[in-house]
Design an enzyme around this catalytic site. Structure first.
Site, PDB file in Angstrom:
ATOM      1  N   HIS A 112      29.060 -19.809  13.834  1.00 31.48           N
ATOM      2  CA  HIS A 112      28.972 -20.115  12.186  1.00 31.48           C
ATOM      3  C   HIS A 112      28.525 -21.466  12.117  1.00 31.48           C
ATOM      4  O   HIS A 112      29.369 -22.427  12.525  1.00 31.48           O
ATOM      5  CB  HIS A 112      30.449 -20.008  11.836  1.00 31.48           C
ATOM      6  CG  HIS A 112      30.744 -18.351  11.682  1.00 31.48           C
ATOM      7  ND1 HIS A 112      32.003 -18.065  11.882  1.00 31.48           N
ATOM      8  CD2 HIS A 112      29.915 -17.170  11.265  1.00 31.48           C
ATOM      9  CE1 HIS A 112      31.864 -16.559  11.486  1.00 31.48           C
ATOM     10  NE2 HIS A 112      30.762 -16.382  11.185  1.00 31.48           N
ATOM     11  N   GLU A 139      30.575 -24.818  11.575  1.00 36.61           N
ATOM     12  CA  GLU A 139      31.721 -25.168  12.148  1.00 36.61           C
ATOM     13  C   GLU A 139      31.372 -26.107  13.099  1.00 36.61           C
ATOM     14  O   GLU A 139      31.416 -25.842  14.494  1.00 36.61           O
ATOM     15  CB  GLU A 139      32.449 -23.769  12.753  1.00 36.61           C
ATOM     16  CG  GLU A 139      32.952 -22.870  11.527  1.00 36.61           C
ATOM     17  CD  GLU A 139      33.107 -21.487  11.846  1.00 36.61           C
ATOM     18  OE1 GLU A 139      33.373 -21.211  13.064  1.00 36.61           O
ATOM     19  OE2 GLU A 139      33.365 -20.744  10.864  1.00 36.61           O
ATOM     20  N   HIS A 189      35.311 -20.983  17.268  1.00 33.80           N
ATOM     21  CA  HIS A 189      35.375 -20.863  15.730  1.00 33.80           C
ATOM     22  C   HIS A 189      36.248 -22.087  15.120  1.00 33.80           C
ATOM     23  O   HIS A 189      36.989 -22.459  15.771  1.00 33.80           O
ATOM     24  CB  HIS A 189      35.585 -19.640  15.061  1.00 33.80           C
ATOM     25  CG  HIS A 189      34.527 -18.615  15.371  1.00 33.80           C
ATOM     26  ND1 HIS A 189      33.703 -18.002  14.352  1.00 33.80           N
ATOM     27  CD2 HIS A 189      34.331 -17.733  16.256  1.00 33.80           C
ATOM     28  CE1 HIS A 189      32.925 -17.081  14.903  1.00 33.80           C
ATOM     29  NE2 HIS A 189      33.125 -16.959  15.973  1.00 33.80           N
ATOM     30  N   GLU A 207      40.024 -20.116  16.894  1.00 33.08           N
ATOM     31  CA  GLU A 207      39.840 -20.923  15.687  1.00 33.08           C
ATOM     32  C   GLU A 207      40.538 -22.265  15.758  1.00 33.08           C
ATOM     33  O   GLU A 207      41.745 -22.580  15.841  1.00 33.08           O
ATOM     34  CB  GLU A 207      40.559 -20.378  14.502  1.00 33.08           C
ATOM     35  CG  GLU A 207      39.988 -18.887  14.238  1.00 33.08           C
ATOM     36  CD  GLU A 207      38.911 -18.820  13.513  1.00 33.08           C
ATOM     37  OE1 GLU A 207      38.303 -19.765  13.103  1.00 33.08           O
ATOM     38  OE2 GLU A 207      38.412 -17.533  13.164  1.00 33.08           O
TER      39      GLU A 207
END
Ligand code: 0X9
Ligand code: ZN
Length: 436
Positions: free
Chosen positions: A174, A177, A297, A372
């Site tokens: 992504h 990020e 992420h 994350e």
């Protein structure tokens, strides 16, 4: 006339290459108190692709980050107030935060990245190249695939010998990020230059395959055009981009993914429809002996394990969670940063077609984790550069602990490496005896 045409062309080029600005866009940290409030947010996320949900309202979400444009703010606030849903505006003017983000140039051959700034794709690639040259006996430059715009997906392999088990790191799928690419570079740097004994052992005992930017087109776009771009850059039925973390051939488009090309979770027109996921998955498949797969992420401070389509504790769920929770304990020691852990579906939301689920289900990789990174709702994808170093250090701490705990639970018992090191020890003993 020619002069006029040139001037006109120059003007058009100037206008069309202008970066998208987020003046007076705001970031909301919405704090749902109960299931009903979460349901309402879920409806908003699924029925209205206008709002950019930086985190999805999962069933156990403690907070949900929503970005709203100046014209959307009134409607969003009215709706939240009407239903009594608590929220804070954590960033009033997103453009201001973007303007403060430092992107430093990397000086060729210096091998020196500072951990208080983000870097462009070209600089990350140049730095990797310089690191490979400086450590040529253990580092190889590798290409894991290719993007739609024909950029190679570049990475490094760190290997101190043959027969080692593999730890694979996939980062930056992504593109907005940014903390993931920065932290991945930090990990490479640690594995190659640290004096810490445990880090040196981790570097020595495994073959590391590390890809800091697996969505290179998207990453370039975030630097040149739109800082908050998430998907790849392939045109799709009047829109652009596929969410590369919904495009893997495992329960593709089953749940938590969209068939709408305008959506940030658009899964593509079929499994592995995108060059990035197709080529990278072929590359991953070609590597034997992957013992641990990590995908990076942001944000939310969560450690996820497979799977995203069901909350059932499948495969080695209990081992993976135990190992992961202990590693998050180690992560919290340095700065007190708290992560939650669970499988994707229970900890955040149902989401299928992700890389982690594919490597687990199809390649049976023993340990697969999705991090994350920081933070928990304040800056989200715009993590200020002064948090690059602390985020990287604590993640590195957790990585060492993942290996340590993994061993305690019966993983990472690479008999070849053990044999090799036993052999070298006995050789040493024999040589010493000869001299005594
Ligand atoms: O939605 C995602 O793809 C990830 N969250 S994010 O906010 N970074 O977009 C989480 C997906 C779950 N993780 C994996 N299956 N790897
Ligand atoms: Zn992500």
């Amino acid at each position: 006339m020619i002069k006029f045409c040139l001037a006109f062309w120059f003007f058009i080029a100037l206008v069309s290459s202008e970066k998208f600005r987020f003046d007076n866009y705001s970031l909301y940290n919405v704090l749902p108190k109960n299931e009903n409030e979460i349901k309402l947010l879920q409806e908003l996320a699924h029925n209205d692709i206008e709002y950019d949900f930086w985190t999805e309202p999962g069933p156990s979400a403690e907070f949900v980050n929503i970005m709203a444009s100046p014209s959307q703010k009134y409607n969003l606030e009215t709706l939240l107030n009407l239903h009594g849903i608590d929220y804070k505006v954590t960033i009033k003017n997103i453009q201001e935060i973007i303007d403060k983000e430092t992107v430093k140039p990397y000086t060729r051959n210096s091998r020196f990245m500072t951990w208080d700034s983000y870097y462009t794709l070209r600089d990350i690639e140049n730095w990797m190249s310089d690191m490979a040259k400086a450590h040529s006996s253990i580092v190889t430059e590798i290409v894991g695939g290719v993007s739609y715009e024909r950029r190679p997906i570049k990475g490094l392999k760190i290997s101190h010998g043959t027969g080692r088990q593999v730890i694979f790191i996939e980062s930056g799928i992504h593109s907005r990020e940014w903390i993931t690419m920065a932290t991945t570079c930090y990990i490479i740097n640690e594995l190659l230059t640290s004096n810490d004994e445990e880090t040196k052992a981790a570097a020595r005992d495994f073959d590391w395959y590390i890809f800091p930017v697996t969505n290179p087109d998207g990453y370039v776009w975030t630097h040149t055009e739109d800082r908050l771009w998430r998907k790849n850059r392939r045109p799709q039925r009047g829109d652009i981009g596929v969410d590369l973390n919904r495009n893997w051939n495992n329960n593709w488009l089953v749940i938590g993914a969209s068939a709408n090309p305008s959506s940030n979770n658009f899964a593509g027109i079929g499994p592995f429809s995108e060059p990035e996921t197709r080529t990278l998955s072929e590359y991953i498949r070609s590597i034997d002996n992957i013992e641990m797969y990590l995908t990076f992420h942001s944000a939310g401070q969560i450690l996820l394990i497979p799977f995203g389509n069901t909350t059932e504790p499948l495969a080695n769920y209990h081992d993976a969670l135990n190992i992961g929770r202990r590693a998050m304990g180690a992560l919290s020691v340095r700065y007190g940063t708290q992560y939650t852990s669970g499988n994707i579906a229970e900890a955040i939301y149902h989401a299928s077609g992700s890389s982690m689920d594919w490597v687990k289900e199809v390649l049976h990789v023993p340990l697969a984790y999705c991090y994350e990174f920081r933070d928990r709702g304040q800056f989200g994808h715009l993590l200020p550069p002064d948090q690059i170093l602390p985020n990287s250090q604590e993640v590195m701490d957790s990585l060492i602990e993942l290996i340590h705990q993994g061993k305690r639970f019966g993983y990472f018992n690479n008999s070849d490496v053990v044999k090799a090191s036993m052999l070298s020890t006995s050789c040493l003993v024999i040589v010493l005896k000869c001299f005594m």
